[in-house]
Enzyme design. Structure first.
Site, short mmCIF file in Angstrom:
data_model
loop_
_atom_site.label_atom_id
_atom_site.label_comp_id
_atom_site.label_asym_id
_atom_site.label_seq_id
_atom_site.Cartn_x
_atom_site.Cartn_y
_atom_site.Cartn_z
N VAL A 289 0.83 -1.20 0.00
CA VAL A 289 0.00 0.00 0.00
C VAL A 289 0.86 1.25 0.00
O VAL A 289 0.55 2.26 -0.64
CB VAL A 289 -0.96 -0.01 1.21
CG1 VAL A 289 -1.67 1.32 1.35
CG2 VAL A 289 -1.98 -1.13 1.06
N ALA A 290 2.00 1.20 0.72
CA ALA A 290 2.88 2.36 0.79
C ALA A 290 3.44 2.73 -0.58
O ALA A 290 3.63 3.91 -0.88
CB ALA A 290 4.03 2.08 1.76
N ILE A 292 2.07 1.75 -3.64
CA ILE A 292 1.07 1.94 -4.69
C ILE A 292 0.33 3.25 -4.43
O ILE A 292 -0.31 3.41 -3.40
CB ILE A 292 0.05 0.78 -4.71
CG1 ILE A 292 0.74 -0.51 -5.13
CG2 ILE A 292 -1.10 1.09 -5.65
CD1 ILE A 292 -0.17 -1.70 -5.16
N GLU A 294 -2.56 4.79 -4.54
CA GLU A 294 -3.97 4.44 -4.82
C GLU A 294 -4.76 5.61 -5.37
O GLU A 294 -5.71 5.43 -6.12
CB GLU A 294 -4.65 3.93 -3.53
CG GLU A 294 -4.13 2.61 -3.00
CD GLU A 294 -2.93 2.80 -2.08
OE1 GLU A 294 -2.42 3.94 -2.00
OE2 GLU A 294 -2.50 1.82 -1.45
N ASP A 336 -8.55 21.02 -42.41
CA ASP A 336 -9.32 21.52 -43.54
C ASP A 336 -8.99 23.00 -43.74
O ASP A 336 -8.46 23.65 -42.84
CB ASP A 336 -10.82 21.39 -43.28
CG ASP A 336 -11.28 19.95 -43.32
OD1 ASP A 336 -10.64 19.15 -44.01
OD2 ASP A 336 -12.28 19.63 -42.64
N ASP A 656 -15.68 12.97 -43.47
CA ASP A 656 -14.53 13.10 -42.57
C ASP A 656 -14.58 12.14 -41.39
O ASP A 656 -13.57 11.97 -40.68
CB ASP A 656 -14.46 14.53 -42.01
CG ASP A 656 -14.14 15.55 -43.08
OD1 ASP A 656 -13.15 15.34 -43.79
OD2 ASP A 656 -14.88 16.54 -43.21
N GLU A 721 6.59 6.70 3.76
CA GLU A 721 5.65 5.66 4.18
C GLU A 721 6.35 4.30 4.26
O GLU A 721 6.00 3.47 5.11
CB GLU A 721 4.48 5.57 3.18
CG GLU A 721 3.54 6.77 3.20
CD GLU A 721 2.53 6.74 2.06
OE1 GLU A 721 1.69 7.63 2.00
OE2 GLU A 721 2.60 5.82 1.23
N THR A 751 -4.85 12.96 2.46
CA THR A 751 -4.08 14.20 2.38
C THR A 751 -3.38 14.39 1.04
O THR A 751 -3.06 15.51 0.67
CB THR A 751 -3.04 14.24 3.52
OG1 THR A 751 -2.14 13.14 3.36
CG2 THR A 751 -3.71 14.13 4.87
N ASP A 752 -3.13 13.33 0.29
CA ASP A 752 -2.45 13.46 -1.01
C ASP A 752 -3.36 14.09 -2.07
O ASP A 752 -2.92 14.89 -2.89
CB ASP A 752 -2.01 12.08 -1.52
CG ASP A 752 -0.54 11.82 -1.18
OD1 ASP A 752 0.08 12.71 -0.59
OD2 ASP A 752 -0.04 10.73 -1.49
#
Length: 934
Positions: A289-290, A292, A294, A336, A656, A721, A751-752
């Site tokens: 988890v640290a 990845i 998410e 065009d 087109d 982390e 918080t991210d």
């Protein structure tokens, strides 16, 4: 393709009786029984669509990416290990992102539905010898039907009767000028140019006709040219955007690293720390988890959505979020001419008479200019030759221009060419209504493509008739034997003809179009009706007096010059792909700075005979494509993609749609574009303006830059982390875990994300359009990103956050006493570790706003969303620290005032140190520029 053209040519060239025999029909149409039998055999005249993938499968595929699968498994393991809250939190990320992605995809593609809407509802068809109104979907090959001005053509057909017919084929050919149609065969130039064939999806602009639906190869529904293009559009499957490919690559990389580290930590926890298997799972899961991020995918998605909103304000509507970033990577724009580079409005801007050359100001189909001679205004009644030319174009005209209402454009009831002449008359000050009463029209000899002239006959006075003629100079001048100069008529000499031809060539070389005018006055005979009957094309259009030329153009958009310069600075190649003539195309391209005069012009015919390698060589240089067909535009786009280019292609017609869908970015015209083009495209321009494409590209580049910024921001928290888990492992459990798994999720999902969204709205740094597009093999996870995320921001945050953990333990007796493994001290130590990471993130959020420029120059408080995110981070930390329920869930405790002071100090030196690094980098870049100049 060759067989199809041969079949179409056979329908055009066979004598009408033979064609009727082949179709087993008559001039009075089919019987109802025969029509019913053919309807059962050939099917309805509708545009069918391919079988679509079920909505359930489309929905489920949004939950099966590598990242999603990893998180499903991680959540499942967390639940099995007894941490239900952790498992639910991880799964929630997948659910939100998957639902959001499905909603976007569900709204994206409706091209075939729009094709069906464009077909007319009813048609006047002969059945059982009687004219009947039937639903166009019931038409079959062999049906004989009527057409008149304003009708949409329901099927591909051959004309068997025609009177002054003009058809707007722009939806198929891209040509802005209507095509004249007649019963006699004329091959014409370009695709769909046969004079006696009409095609489904086109519109009759003038005249009346009777036509017969051709055989099944080119007759109804999906077998029409219109339907064939629809099928080609459906067959083109959407491909992944560069951003989607890069995110897939990035998530695979991160996931493999995270899983690898997780396995190492799992095995190490069992054999080195001697943890139970269940606890080792949780420990390894914390490590996974640290590493990845998410929140990366939802943050990218929401950031792209912000880009879409900003682009909408710049007249560019994006249907697919990922198209935002793809725009920023564009290396070639296939554009065009009419309506995109130019304003899609014929405008008379010069008048030439043997005595003078006049300038006409103003644009669009509104009276917003004047006629000038040597820079001074000249009104009607001042110059005899000018006055006569104005009267001629006003009399010899079947078009009306309805004034604009509000913000709507003026409505043209007729052709753009005649509309421009109507506006010219208005600019002169002539009272056209009064003159139409004084000089009533008595007869008209309509324009046709053979003689390329139109003549009207008017009552001049009680004793005289006026014959007014306009048309192509090359076809009108041979019928003139006199010329008017300074109000006097004299014989037309060879020198006069040379002067007229020289003037016409001069304007033609500028890509302008000339309309020649002439007249003749004849004495009125006693039997006026008989006289009018005798004034035929052969007798009326002869012994004419040449008056002058009305020179018109489709003016370039005012913004196009700067937009093209910006593209050239950004190393973006622009290729004009138009249905107009070679001369016009090149003239406009050179005039607006698109190419130099050395550019090669390739016509559709030449393109057909070019090999793939020859085309690639041609595309590598300056090139313009003129007189192209739909399949050829598709070929150009696909060849460019084979050359490694990221292609944006514009379009407005049905023809087109395949190229729009094939291109990395399909750009449809919102004002003049068909629904088919809009639904096949990725982006719709609400102002049909090329400059809006460039603005969107700049926004796309900014989005990519911002993605890298918040990628650095999100990844830099991974190291602090992960370090606590590493300390725990390498100390063989002597150092308790300084950060729990739920606290790690607090950073990743809480918080991210808010400050990252703020970074996604950061404005472009200066010079973003002075760089070439990024290389196709460049990646989001660049060396710069890795260095900043881990070796710079991440390392500093790791030292500070780990230091906070040990500092709290130090205040409670460490190292004399051992590190706390439980109780209040342990809770406060882990809480301070979390808080320190969050406050390091505050500094990182500010630092990531710019790459090299000072944040002070960008505006310390300019990005309100970043500051909102910072406030949110602090608020969330306080909520976790002081709410009893959350304290238990996240293993947190109340922070003392001194703790807050310590935390508040953390961002200040981090911010100032980074400002110093950016200053040094700017100095280094400036020195490099000086070296280059020297």
């Amino acid at each position: 393709m060759k067989n199809e053209k041969e079949t179409r040519r056979k329908f055009a060239t066979d004598p009408v009786p033979d064609l009727m025999t082949d179709l087993h029909t008559t001039s009075t149409g089919l019987t109802q029984k025969e029509a019913d039998d053919r309807l059962e055999k050939y099917g309805e005249n509708v545009i069918t669509r391919e079988k679509q993938q079920s909505q359930l499968l489309i929905f489920l595929k949004n939950f099966t990416s590598v990242m999603a699968i990893l998180l499903w498994v991680s959540g499942f393991v967390a639940i099995l290990s007894g941490t239900l809250e952790l498992g639910i939190a991880i799964w929630l990320v997948n659910i939100i992102n998957g639902v959001f992605s499905y909603w976007q995809e569900h709204e994206a593609q409706k091209a075939t539905d729009s094709l069906m809407k464009m077909l007319p509802a009813y048609t006047q068809v002969y059945r059982d010898g009687k004219l009947q109104q039937i639903n166009a979907t019931k038409m079959v090959p062999g049906d004989v039907f009527n057409l008149q001005a304003g009708n949409a053509v329901p099927v591909d057909a051959r004309l068997i009767k025609a009177t002054s017919v003009q058809v707007d084929q722009s939806a198929l050919t891209g040509e802005s000028v209507p095509e004249s149609k007649k019963v006699a065969f004329d091959a014409g130039q370009g695709e769909f140019a046969e004079s006696n064939l009409v095609y489904a999806g086109t519109t009759v602009g003038a005249g009346t006709a009777t036509a017969v639906a051709t055989a099944v190869a080119f007759a109804t529904g999906m077998n029409t040219e219109f339907g064939r293009i629809a099928a080609l559009t459906q067959q083109q499957k959407p491909s992944l955007s560069p951003l989607q490919l890069e995110l897939n690559r990035l998530t695979k990389q991160i996931s493999l690293i995270a899983i690898g580290l997780g396995l190492v930590f799992f095995v190490s926890a069992i054999f080195f720390v001697h943890y139970p298997v269940a606890q080792s799972f949780i420990f390894a899961l914390g490590m996974i988890v640290a590493f990845i991020p998410e929140g990366l995918l939802p943050t990218v998605t929401l950031s792209l959505a912000q880009g879409v909103q900003r682009m909408a304000k710049k007249h560019a509507l994006l249907k697919d979020l990922n198209s935002v970033e793809t725009l920023g990577e564009t290396t070639v724009i296939c554009s065009d001419k009419t309506g995109t580079l130019t304003q899609n409005q014929m405008t008379v801007d010069h008048i030439w008479t043997p005595a003078h050359s006049f300038t006409v100001t103003g644009q669009d189909f509104v009276n917003n200019g004047e006629i000038q001679l040597d820079g001074k205004p000249i009104k009607y009644g001042t110059d005899a030759d000018l006055d006569l030319l104005i009267r001629l174009v006003a009399f010899n005209n079947d078009t009306e221009v309805e004034p604009s209402k509000g913000s709507a454009r003026p409505k043209i009831l007729g052709t753009p060419t005649e509309a421009s002449l109507v506006i010219l008359a208005q600019k002169s000050g002539i009272d056209t209504k009064a003159y139409s009463i004084t000089y009533p029209r008595l007869k008209e000899l309509p324009f046709d493509s053979d003689r390329k002239r139109m003549t009207t006959i008017h009552q001049h006075d009680d004793h005289t008739l006026s014959i007014c003629t306009k048309g192509s100079l090359s076809d009108l001048l041979p019928h003139c034997d006199t010329i008017q100069e300074n109000g006097k008529v004299r014989p037309l000499t060879e020198d006069d003809k040379k002067a007229i031809d020289d003037a016409n060539r001069k304007y033609a070389s500028l890509g302008l179009r000339s309309i020649a005018t002439a007249y003749r006055e004849v004495p009125q005979e006693t039997d006026k009706e008989k006289q009018l009957d005798g004034l035929t094309i052969d007798t009326a259009e002869t012994n004419l007096t040449f008056v002058g030329l009305a020179i018109m153009s489709d003016p370039p958009r005012p913004e196009i010059y700067e937009a093209i310069k910006k593209c050239h600075r950004a190393s973006i190649k622009i290729i004009m792909v138009t249905g107009d003539s070679s001369l016009t195309a090149k003239s406009v391209a050179v005039k607006i700075g698109l190419t130099s005069d050395k550019a090669r012009v390739v016509t559709g015919g030449e393109l057909d005979s070019m090999s793939k390698e020859d085309l690639k060589k041609a595309l590598a240089g300056e090139i313009i494509f003129a007189r192209v067909a739909p399949e050829q535009k598709y070929k150009i786009v696909s060849t460019l993609q084979e050359m490694g280019e990221i292609v944006a292609s514009t379009g407005d017609g049905v023809n087109d749609a395949p190229a729009l869908k094939k291109a990395d970015i399909g750009v449809a015209m919102g004002v003049t574009g068909t629904d088919v083009a809009k639904d096949a495209a990725d982006m719709i321009l609400t102002d049909d303006n090329f400059a809006s494409i460039v603005a969107a590209i700049e926004e796309g580049r900014t989005v990519y830059s911002n993605i890298q910024k918040f990628l650095i921001y999100i990844l830099n928290s991974n190291l602090p982390e992960a370090v606590p888990s590493a300390l725990f492992l390498f100390s063989r459990g002597a150092i308790p875990l300084p950060l729990t798994v739920m606290q790690i999720l607090t950073v990743d999902l809480g918080t991210d994300m808010m400050p990252a969204l703020g970074l996604g709205s950061e404005k472009a740094e200066p010079g973003i359009m002075d760089k070439p597009p990024r290389a196709r093999d460049a990646h989001l996870m660049s060396k710069t990103v890795l260095w900043k995320a881990f070796a710079w921001y991440g390392l500093i945050a790791s030292i500070i956050s780990s230091g906070a953990y040990f500092f709290v333990n130090h205040l409670n007796g460490w190292p004399l006493k051992g590190l706390a493994t439980s109780g209040n001290t342990y809770v406060m130590a882990t809480n301070m570790t979390l808080a320190a990471i969050i406050f390091c993130q505050i500094a990182a959020a500010m630092n990531c706003r710019t790459e090299n420029a000072s944040v002070f120059k960008a505006g310390l408080f300019a990005n309100k969303l970043v500051w909102f995110g910072i406030v949110f981070e602090i608020f969330l930390l306080a909520l976790l620290s002081y709410t009893p329920f959350l304290q238990e869930l996240f293993h947190t405790g109340p922070l003392a005032p001194t703790d807050w002071i310590f935390l508040a100090i953390i961002p200040i030196p981090l911010f100032l140190i980074e400002e110093g690094r950016k200053w040094l980098n700017r100095c280094r870049l400036a020195a490099k520029k000086v070296d280059v100049v020297d």
